[in-house]
Scaffold this motif. Structure first.
Motif, mmCIF file in Angstrom:
data_model
loop_
_atom_site.group_PDB
_atom_site.id
_atom_site.type_symbol
_atom_site.label_atom_id
_atom_site.label_comp_id
_atom_site.label_asym_id
_atom_site.label_seq_id
_atom_site.Cartn_x
_atom_site.Cartn_y
_atom_site.Cartn_z
ATOM 1 N N PHE A 1 49.263 6.238 44.551
ATOM 2 C CA PHE A 1 48.551 6.851 43.428
ATOM 3 C C PHE A 1 49.262 6.466 42.127
ATOM 4 O O PHE A 1 50.487 6.598 42.022
ATOM 5 C CB PHE A 1 48.552 8.377 43.554
ATOM 6 C CG PHE A 1 47.685 8.921 44.647
ATOM 7 C CD1 PHE A 1 46.490 9.578 44.344
ATOM 8 C CD2 PHE A 1 48.053 8.808 45.989
ATOM 9 C CE1 PHE A 1 45.697 10.105 45.354
ATOM 10 C CE2 PHE A 1 47.260 9.329 47.006
ATOM 11 C CZ PHE A 1 46.077 9.977 46.685
ATOM 12 N N ALA B 1 41.129 8.866 49.127
ATOM 13 C CA ALA B 1 42.350 8.186 49.548
ATOM 14 C C ALA B 1 42.511 8.211 51.065
ATOM 15 O O ALA B 1 42.861 7.195 51.689
ATOM 16 C CB ALA B 1 43.557 8.831 48.873
ATOM 17 N N VAL C 1 53.291 8.346 44.920
ATOM 18 C CA VAL C 1 52.871 8.319 43.525
ATOM 19 C C VAL C 1 53.843 7.461 42.727
ATOM 20 O O VAL C 1 55.052 7.446 43.004
ATOM 21 C CB VAL C 1 52.784 9.745 42.924
ATOM 22 C CG1 VAL C 1 54.128 10.450 42.980
ATOM 23 C CG2 VAL C 1 52.245 9.717 41.505
ATOM 24 N N HIS D 1 39.525 13.313 45.093
ATOM 25 C CA HIS D 1 40.458 12.184 45.058
ATOM 26 C C HIS D 1 41.177 12.026 46.399
ATOM 27 O O HIS D 1 41.345 10.909 46.910
ATOM 28 C CB HIS D 1 41.520 12.390 43.965
ATOM 29 C CG HIS D 1 40.986 12.364 42.573
ATOM 30 N ND1 HIS D 1 41.274 13.343 41.655
ATOM 31 C CD2 HIS D 1 40.198 11.468 41.924
ATOM 32 C CE1 HIS D 1 40.687 13.056 40.510
ATOM 33 N NE2 HIS D 1 40.020 11.923 40.650
ATOM 34 N N VAL E 1 49.965 15.228 40.820
ATOM 35 C CA VAL E 1 49.747 14.305 41.938
ATOM 36 C C VAL E 1 50.838 14.497 42.995
ATOM 37 O O VAL E 1 50.558 14.547 44.195
ATOM 38 C CB VAL E 1 49.707 12.837 41.456
ATOM 39 C CG1 VAL E 1 49.642 11.891 42.655
ATOM 40 C CG2 VAL E 1 48.518 12.600 40.534
#
Length: 205
Positions: free
Chosen positions: A36, A22, A72, A18, A60
């Motif tokens: 996120f 990103a 996030v 992930h 996260v």
């Protein structure tokens, strides 16, 4: 003007793959930041295996804490009911205003099912789509051509496509390893692994 990448997912748990996606999208498309967004109840996936949204959000936070370009949001996990992407994008457009562009990050698996999304035509007018390759599905123009997106939008998607290193890492496999008591070292950031161990997440019951 801000160019904001929107990266939604269950992040159950978030892993190195992930973060690579990103970072590659951020750099290749010269975005201002990546946001996120852990999902609440997804209309496209079974949610029975999801751990509590609080833990997914916190993981996260732990994973991106050392990257000033990553943020996030709990916008979806706070919203009751199923989380539809178009509802999220509408709220983000209000939040950031007309002076910002939103870029929705999609895996090749998502573009294949995009015709099932709620109000897809309206959504495609509200944000840009950045499609990245996701193992084992390779990224090419044929995938875009077969999607339910209008012709003009397809051309934009092809222009914005991002190729990333092909890593066979999945949250499903990580959960399986944890349930068997196996190591997940190097599959997730160290701080995420420590969080998982501290809270005994995904352990075999």
């Amino acid at each position: 003007m801000m160019n904001i990448g929107i990266f939604g997912g269950s992040f159950n748990p978030i892993h190195i793959g992930h973060l690579i996606v990103a970072e590659e999208v951020f750099q290749q498309r010269k975005l201002s930041k990546i946001l996120f967004i852990p999902t609440g109840i997804s209309p496209h996936k079974e949610s029975g295996g999801l751990i509590d949204s609080f833990h997914r959000y916190e993981m996260v936070k732990q994973a991106i804490g050392d990257n000033e370009h990553f943020e996030v949001s709990d916008i979806e996990i706070k919203r009751p009911g199923k989380s539809y992407t178009i509802d999220t994008i509408k709220i983000l457009r209000e939040t950031y205003g007309p002076g910002s562009n939103l870029f929705l990050i999609l895996g090749t698996d998502m573009i294949n099912e995009i015709n099932t999304w709620k109000d897809i035509e309206e959504l495609s007018c509200m944000c840009h789509f950045i499609v990245v390759n996701r193992f084992p599905i390779t990224l090419n123009g044929e995938i875009i051509k077969k999607s339910a997106i209008s012709g003009e939008k397809k051309a934009e998607i092809e222009k914005l496509m991002v190729q990333i290193p092909s890593l066979d890492i999945s949250s499903t496999e990580i959960r399986k390893k944890l349930s068997k008591g196996l190591s997940i070292k190097y599959l997730v950031p160290e701080r995420v692994e420590n969080y998982i161990r501290k809270h005994s997440l995904y352990a075999k019951r």
